[in-house]
Design a protein around this motif. Structure first.
Motif, PDB file in Angstrom:
ATOM      1  N   LEU A  57       0.736  -1.396   0.103  1.00 35.56           N
ATOM      2  CA  LEU A  57      -0.094   0.237   0.090  1.00 35.56           C
ATOM      3  C   LEU A  57       0.766   1.598  -0.220  1.00 35.56           C
ATOM      4  O   LEU A  57       0.175   2.190  -0.207  1.00 35.56           O
ATOM      5  N   LEU A  86      -5.001  -9.289  -0.709  1.00 29.76           N
ATOM      6  CA  LEU A  86      -5.794  -9.103  -1.410  1.00 29.76           C
ATOM      7  C   LEU A  86      -7.065  -7.723  -0.437  1.00 29.76           C
ATOM      8  O   LEU A  86      -7.566  -6.811  -0.267  1.00 29.76           O
ATOM      9  N   VAL A  87      -7.464  -9.414   0.679  1.00 32.15           N
ATOM     10  CA  VAL A  87      -8.545  -8.496   1.134  1.00 32.15           C
ATOM     11  C   VAL A  87      -8.275  -7.825   2.547  1.00 32.15           C
ATOM     12  O   VAL A  87      -8.994  -6.451   2.921  1.00 32.15           O
ATOM     13  N   GLY A  89      -5.446  -5.989   2.779  1.00 30.19           N
ATOM     14  CA  GLY A  89      -5.007  -4.628   2.322  1.00 30.19           C
ATOM     15  C   GLY A  89      -6.667  -3.571   1.975  1.00 30.19           C
ATOM     16  O   GLY A  89      -6.176  -2.599   1.931  1.00 30.19           O
ATOM     17  N   ALA A  90      -7.244  -4.091   0.755  1.00 31.87           N
ATOM     18  CA  ALA A  90      -8.820  -3.814   0.577  1.00 31.87           C
ATOM     19  C   ALA A  90      -9.622  -3.402   2.057  1.00 31.87           C
ATOM     20  O   ALA A  90      -9.425  -1.143   1.759  1.00 31.87           O
ATOM     21  N   ARG A  93      -6.765   0.002   2.711  1.00 33.07           N
ATOM     22  CA  ARG A  93      -7.209   0.580   2.006  1.00 33.07           C
ATOM     23  C   ARG A  93      -8.419   1.464   1.947  1.00 33.07           C
ATOM     24  O   ARG A  93      -8.073   3.179   2.218  1.00 33.07           O
ATOM     25  N   SER A  94      -9.443   1.460   2.022  1.00 34.83           N
ATOM     26  CA  SER A  94     -10.375   1.742   2.356  1.00 34.83           C
ATOM     27  C   SER A  94     -11.098   2.757   3.640  1.00 34.83           C
ATOM     28  O   SER A  94     -11.048   3.255   3.253  1.00 34.83           O
ATOM     29  N   TRP A 112     -11.125  -9.719   9.621  1.00 33.33           N
ATOM     30  CA  TRP A 112     -10.740 -11.121   7.932  1.00 33.33           C
ATOM     31  C   TRP A 112     -10.331 -11.646   8.737  1.00 33.33           C
ATOM     32  O   TRP A 112     -10.754 -12.835   8.926  1.00 33.33           O
TER      33      TRP A 112
END
Length: 586
Positions: A57, A86-87, A89-90, A93-94, A112
């Motif tokens: 990120l 991926l999850v 990190g999403a 980031r959000s 997670w």
């Protein structure tokens, strides 16, 4: 049951699984809040995973999985995959623009694993419903929720890949017990490919699922050819797509310890086995003929895999023999069942063995071959556990459908039978009972390698890590587990951490602490070490004349000066290069 009722039933299973996962995760998070809120995660791999996500990120390329602060420049190319990032990190980031980076990371490391736990429980319920009916499904959720040791990989903070692999394995098993057809085979193949991209640990279990499908194919059961074809296509297509999307900077690494080109070749060749069997026996119904054809195809595929990927026969063959003896051979979860302390062995395999017995009983009582398919995967998980204790994760959760069926049958026999069935099915009771009856020092199980005699307790607690982080940046030489936590908690470069590709750095750590001070000075000079840290319980068996032995006795070479707050669990030293002894002349 009509379609609406089926949908409501499935939704009910999902909601029950989600509710139980959330409640248990909340309890676990509350219990460990002091460490969790400081992002001191349960395991070295979780910390390193979080740092890998931070680096990504922060601008590191998607395909660059190197930890640039570990080992020799330009850093260590990790054997991991970007897929598990991926999850979380999403989520990070959000949420970062809304609540800040620390709170976003804290949310991700709690949410997670909880989502993966809920998915695992829901899939277990679905498997149990297919095999045993409605009276078994909800019971299986509870049995799976307390199925030690698999529950430990869904704790808040456990963001490493093991939980994801369990979910993917359950998708494969769910497809295995479905009506044979192309679609379930394709789903199983895609899940298998994703699991291989994440890591190679589940490869034996994927092979077991394929073997169970092959038994149905041998009997020429309607749809078995299509399922085999779908499985092969799913594995092949999934690996092909992954070689484009998830190819890392370590793709050409000469090993089979992760998603490398060598491992990819082996997987793609293996995918031709089920496809070849499906095509070769399309119009053949005789089991013996199918068996001969299958044996020929399997032999050809096996020879091809050995020829193009012989490294897969020894995935950790590149580890230096000294490290294999001092470190890798003493990793908790990589130990064999028979090398572990008796109490640990019972705790890890208790519910799994009970589940094998339960599934075998259901197979005999019902003659339902789907129980046989599940039992094959369970037996391979048990065999894998005998070689490496990490196999118990899969074995524990796969025990839940059979044990839930035993509980359902016990209800008709009275309260004593019912209570006994629940006790035998409660995985968390096995380690408690084992340590009560067989008091013995246990081996702490981690998802990553751990050096002998090193604790992850006070040495890596938030206060100790904060002491490290307060120092000016530099290169740190420390016991391997502390090295991983230091990467996540500080801006230090680190010589060693518990990752098997870091041969040079990890060897340097062991030779520094176990060698003479003059040799330690040469190592510190070569690596440009600014700080040395030693946990109070690390290298307890170090020789008296070694660096670690001297530091543990309160002395030490004069070129090491204590710095930072006094901490009995963690001692930090600054390296004074001007006080190094002169290198010996040769």
């Amino acid at each position: 049951m009509d379609l609406d009722d089926l949908r409501r039933t499935r939704l009910g299973d999902v909601l029950c699984a989600l509710a139980l996962a959330v409640v248990m995760a909340a309890g676990w998070a509350w219990r460990e809040w002091s460490a969790l809120s400081a992002l001191r995660l349960p395991d070295t791999d979780d910390v390193m995973r979080l740092q890998q996500i931070r680096d990504w990120l922060g601008g590191q390329r998607f395909a660059d999985l190197s930890q640039h602060r570990l080992g020799a420049a330009p850093g260590l190319a990790m054997h991991w995959s970007r897929l598990p990032d991926l999850v979380p990190g999403a989520i990070i980031r959000s949420l970062t623009p809304l609540i800040g980076s620390h709170s976003a990371e804290l949310t991700a490391v709690i949410v997670w694993p909880t989502l993966l736990f809920a998915a695992a429980l829901a899939l277990t319920a679905r498997i149990a419903r297919v095999l045993g009916g409605a009276q078994v499904a909800r019971t299986a959720i509870v049995v799976a929720a307390v199925a030690f040791p698999v529950t430990t990989i869904f704790l808040p903070g456990r963001i490493d890949h093991h939980g994801l692999q369990i979910v993917l394995l359950l998708i494969i098993v769910r497809s295995l017990i479905s009506r044979p057809a192309m679609e379930p085979g394709l789903a199983a193949g895609l899940a298998a490919a994703a699991s291989l991209v994440v890591g190679m640990e589940t490869a034996p279990l994927i092979v077991a699922a394929g073997a169970a499908m092959t038994l149905e194919w041998l009997r020429a059961r309607p749809g078995a050819d299509d399922r085999m074809m779908g499985f092969g296509i799913g594995v092949g297509m999934g690996l092909l797509a992954a070689s484009i999307v998830f190819r890392t900077n370590g793709w050409n690494y000469a090993g089979c310890d992760g998603f490398t080109m060598i491992a990819w070749r082996a997987g793609v060749i293996a995918a031709f086995a089920p496809m070849g069997m499906a095509l070769a026996a399309r119009d053949i119904a005789r089991p013996l003929t199918r068996a001969i054809l299958g044996a020929i195809i399997a032999a050809l595929i096996g020879v091809g895999m050995v020829l193009v990927a012989p490294e897969c026969l020894a995935p950790y063959g590149m580890v230096d023999p000294l490290l294999a003896r001092l470190w890798l051979g003493k990793v908790g979860e990589a130990q064999s069942l028979f090398a572990a302390p008796l109490a640990t062995a019972i705790g890890y395999c208790g519910v799994m063995v009970a589940g094998v017995v339960a599934s075998a009983w259901r197979l005999k009582a019902t003659s339902d071959r789907r129980w046989g398919g599940l039992l094959i995967v369970q037996l391979v998980a048990l065999a894998l556990t005998c070689a490496q204790l990490r196999g118990a994760y899969a074995g524990a959760i796969l025990a839940a459908p059979g044990l839930a069926a035993v509980i359902a049958a016990a209800r008709a026999r009275g309260s004593v039978w019912l209570a006994s069935a629940w006790v035998a099915s409660a995985g968390m009771l096995y380690p408690i009972a084992a340590h009560a009856v067989v008091p013995a020092p246990s081996v702490r199980m981690t998802s990553g390698p751990e050096p002998s005699g090193q604790s992850q307790g006070a040495c890596t607690d938030p206060h100790a890590l904060a002491d490290l982080a307060a120092l000016p940046p530099g290169r740190l030489l420390a016991p391997l587990d502390l090295g991983a936590y230091a990467i996540g908690a500080t801006h230090f470069g680190v010589v060693g951490a518990p990752y098997h590709r870091n041969n040079d750095g990890n060897l340097a750590v062991y030779r520094f602490f176990l060698g003479a001070p003059v040799d330690g000075a040469a190592i510190a000079r070569h690596w440009g070490v600014r700080y040395v840290a030693l946990c109070s319980d690390a290298f307890a068996d170090a020789p008296a004349g070694s660096v670690a032995g001297a530091l543990r006795s309160g002395g030490g070479p004069r070129w090491l000066t204590p710095v930072g707050p006094r901490n009995r669990a963690l001692r930090i030293f600054a390296v004074k290069p001007d006080l190094f002894p002169e290198p010996p002349t040769r």
